[in-house]
Design an enzyme around this catalytic site. Structure first.
Site, PDB file in Angstrom:
ATOM      1  N   ASN A  10     -32.429  39.749   5.065  1.00  0.00           N
ATOM      2  CA  ASN A  10     -32.112  38.951   6.224  1.00  0.00           C
ATOM      3  C   ASN A  10     -33.321  38.714   7.355  1.00  0.00           C
ATOM      4  OD1 ASN A  10     -31.182  38.265   8.872  1.00  0.00           O
ATOM      5  ND2 ASN A  10     -29.151  38.626   8.271  1.00  0.00           N
ATOM      6  N   HIS A  13     -34.286  38.018  12.373  1.00  0.00           N
ATOM      7  CA  HIS A  13     -35.124  38.355  13.779  1.00  0.00           C
ATOM      8  C   HIS A  13     -36.492  38.067  13.931  1.00  0.00           C
ATOM      9  CE1 HIS A  13     -31.164  40.033  15.150  1.00  0.00           C
ATOM     10  NE2 HIS A  13     -31.186  40.676  13.931  1.00  0.00           N
ATOM     11  N   HIS A  46     -28.268  33.797   9.319  1.00  0.00           N
ATOM     12  CA  HIS A  46     -27.157  33.654  10.095  1.00  0.00           C
ATOM     13  C   HIS A  46     -27.370  32.590  11.209  1.00  0.00           C
ATOM     14  CE1 HIS A  46     -23.691  35.589  12.572  1.00  0.00           C
ATOM     15  NE2 HIS A  46     -23.626  34.359  12.574  1.00  0.00           N
ATOM     16  N   ARG A  48     -26.129  31.157  14.035  1.00  0.00           N
ATOM     17  CA  ARG A  48     -24.852  31.655  15.009  1.00  0.00           C
ATOM     18  C   ARG A  48     -24.831  30.399  15.718  1.00  0.00           C
ATOM     19  NH1 ARG A  48     -24.164  37.194  16.059  1.00  0.00           N
ATOM     20  NH2 ARG A  48     -22.910  36.376  17.624  1.00  0.00           N
ATOM     21  N   ARG A  52     -29.227  31.504  18.731  1.00  0.00           N
ATOM     22  CA  ARG A  52     -30.015  32.374  19.487  1.00  0.00           C
ATOM     23  C   ARG A  52     -31.227  32.648  18.662  1.00  0.00           C
ATOM     24  NH1 ARG A  52     -26.149  37.796  19.476  1.00  0.00           N
ATOM     25  NH2 ARG A  52     -24.708  36.255  20.725  1.00  0.00           N
ATOM     26  N   GLU A  73     -24.955  32.649   6.442  1.00  0.00           N
ATOM     27  CA  GLU A  73     -23.890  33.380   7.348  1.00  0.00           C
ATOM     28  C   GLU A  73     -23.610  32.417   8.183  1.00  0.00           C
ATOM     29  OE1 GLU A  73     -24.836  37.007   9.037  1.00  0.00           O
ATOM     30  OE2 GLU A  73     -25.429  37.913   7.197  1.00  0.00           O
ATOM     31  N   THR A 104     -23.176  41.228  14.779  1.00  0.00           N
ATOM     32  CA  THR A 104     -21.826  40.950  14.482  1.00  0.00           C
ATOM     33  C   THR A 104     -20.935  42.278  14.251  1.00  0.00           C
ATOM     34  OG1 THR A 104     -23.016  39.421  12.748  1.00  0.00           O
ATOM     35  CG2 THR A 104     -20.583  40.051  12.430  1.00  0.00           C
ATOM     36  N   GLU A 154     -18.347  41.333   1.473  1.00  0.00           N
ATOM     37  CA  GLU A 154     -19.494  42.169   1.871  1.00  0.00           C
ATOM     38  C   GLU A 154     -18.776  43.313   2.821  1.00  0.00           C
ATOM     39  OE1 GLU A 154     -23.322  40.277   3.110  1.00  0.00           O
ATOM     40  OE2 GLU A 154     -23.634  41.912   4.512  1.00  0.00           O
ATOM     41  N   HIS A 193     -25.210  45.850   7.006  1.00  0.00           N
ATOM     42  CA  HIS A 193     -25.448  45.924   8.579  1.00  0.00           C
ATOM     43  C   HIS A 193     -25.969  47.462   8.971  1.00  0.00           C
ATOM     44  CE1 HIS A 193     -24.597  44.913  12.640  1.00  0.00           C
ATOM     45  NE2 HIS A 193     -24.417  43.750  12.064  1.00  0.00           N
TER      46      HIS A 193
HETATM   47  N1  PXP Z   1     -24.797  41.378   6.735  1.00  0.00           N
HETATM   48  C1  PXP Z   1     -24.109  40.659   7.764  1.00  0.00           C
HETATM   49  C2  PXP Z   1     -22.621  39.828   7.346  1.00  0.00           C
HETATM   50  C3  PXP Z   1     -24.564  40.526   8.926  1.00  0.00           C
HETATM   51  O1  PXP Z   1     -23.943  39.672   9.964  1.00  0.00           O
HETATM   52  C4  PXP Z   1     -25.897  41.159   9.077  1.00  0.00           C
HETATM   53  C5  PXP Z   1     -26.476  40.973  10.644  1.00  0.00           C
HETATM   54  O2  PXP Z   1     -26.811  39.693  10.832  1.00  0.00           O
HETATM   55  C6  PXP Z   1     -26.497  41.949   8.183  1.00  0.00           C
HETATM   56  C7  PXP Z   1     -25.751  41.928   6.790  1.00  0.00           C
HETATM   57  C8  PXP Z   1     -27.647  42.535   8.278  1.00  0.00           C
HETATM   58  O3  PXP Z   1     -27.610  43.547   9.477  1.00  0.00           O
HETATM   59  P1  PXP Z   1     -28.941  44.098   9.836  1.00  0.00           P
HETATM   60  O4  PXP Z   1     -29.704  43.216  10.374  1.00  0.00           O
HETATM   61  O5  PXP Z   1     -28.355  45.259  10.755  1.00  0.00           O
HETATM   62  O6  PXP Z   1     -29.608  44.625   8.484  1.00  0.00           O
END
Ligand code: PXP
Length: 251
Positions: A10, A13, A46, A48, A52, A73, A104, A154, A193
């Site tokens: 992901n 960030h 994602h 959003r 952001r 996402e 999330t 998931e 997550h």
């Molecule tokens: N899976 C989903 C559905 C999420 O919303 C997120 C966070 O955006 C992640 C995985 C990844 O989580 P993390 O960034 O904490 O590793």
């Protein structure tokens, strides 16, 4: 069944850091291409509602630039549905979204929102997009996901990662049980997550899981060791865990 465990990286960030200055650096598409080289099996982003981190143009550029499948996402809104249908990513992962949350916070209430999710899911599927639902490890939510004809669930690992001791053990057991139920219902099962080098192994040991989606920790770790090294180390922890399980099973 125990097989290789896919790693979805992901890249949200990277965009968070870029947006802190409002320019173009660091570019999340550059991160996605690096992740491809470092052994990721997919890219997750994602979009959003408040934009952001990832922007609309990031999604368009990712669709053009990456070879790996994009797990897009989104919240279950009309705007996001239109964007998904326009780009046709490999998969759309539907997540609950609150403006005031930092990330999330919980899983999607598939059982409670069943009727409104129905047309959303069927439009995605009619457009050839695999549908993934981000849920708490609960049988009620899994059964609703299967009735909705979702392809993937998931499981939210946030509580497992955020707790310690007995509370973490209890949560791990819930995830193990839910992954088995998902497999029994014919749902492809992913998890994610909050996962880190320290928390990934017990999750990677769950044989019914086929993919982990990991972001924040990898991007943070990249500050110290580089993104390539952080992804390779995560990949190696996941692969070693799967090799060990396969060895134990054949012994
Ligand atoms: N899976 C989903 C559905 C999420 O919303 C997120 C966070 O955006 C992640 C995985 C990844 O989580 P993390 O960034 O904490 O590793």
């Amino acid at each position: 069944m125990t097989s290789a465990l896919r790693l979805g990286v992901n890249i949200d960030h990277v965009a968070t850091i870029r947006n802190a200055r409002g320019g173009v650096h660091p570019d999340p598409i550059h991160a996605a291409k690096l992740a491809e080289k470092a052994g990721a099996d997919g890219i997750t982003a994602h979009l959003r509602e408040d934009r952001r981190h990832i922007s609309d143009s990031d999604i368009a550029r990712l669709m053009d630039a990456i070879v790996l499948p994009l797990n897009f996402e989104i919240a279950a809104t009309d705007e996001m549905l239109q964007i998904a249908v326009r780009h046709k990513p490999h998969a759309a992962c539907i997540v609950p979204e609150k403006r005031e949350e930092r990330t999330t916070e919980g899983g999607l209430d598939v059982a409670g929102g069943f009727e409104s999710l129905k047309p959303f899911v069927s439009t995605l599927k009619d457009n050839g997009i695999l549908v993934s639902l981000f849920i708490e490890p609960s049988e009620k939510q899994l059964e609703a996901a299967a009735s909705l004809n979702a392809d993937i669930v998931e499981l939210h690992t946030g509580r497992y990662c955020d707790t310690e001791g007995t509370a973490r053990d209890v949560e791990l057991k819930r995830i193990i049980h839910a992954a088995g139920v998902a497999e029994g219902l014919g749902l492809e099962c992913h998890a994610g997550h909050g996962l880190t080098f320290d928390t990934v192994t017990p999750i990677a040991e769950i044989p019914s899981l086929v993919e982990l989606n990991i972001g924040h920790f990898l991007i943070g770790e990249a500050i110290f060791s580089g993104l390539d090294s952080a992804i390779r180390r995560m990949r190696s922890l996941m692969d070693t865990t799967r090799t060990n399980i396969a060895g134990e099973r054949s012994a």
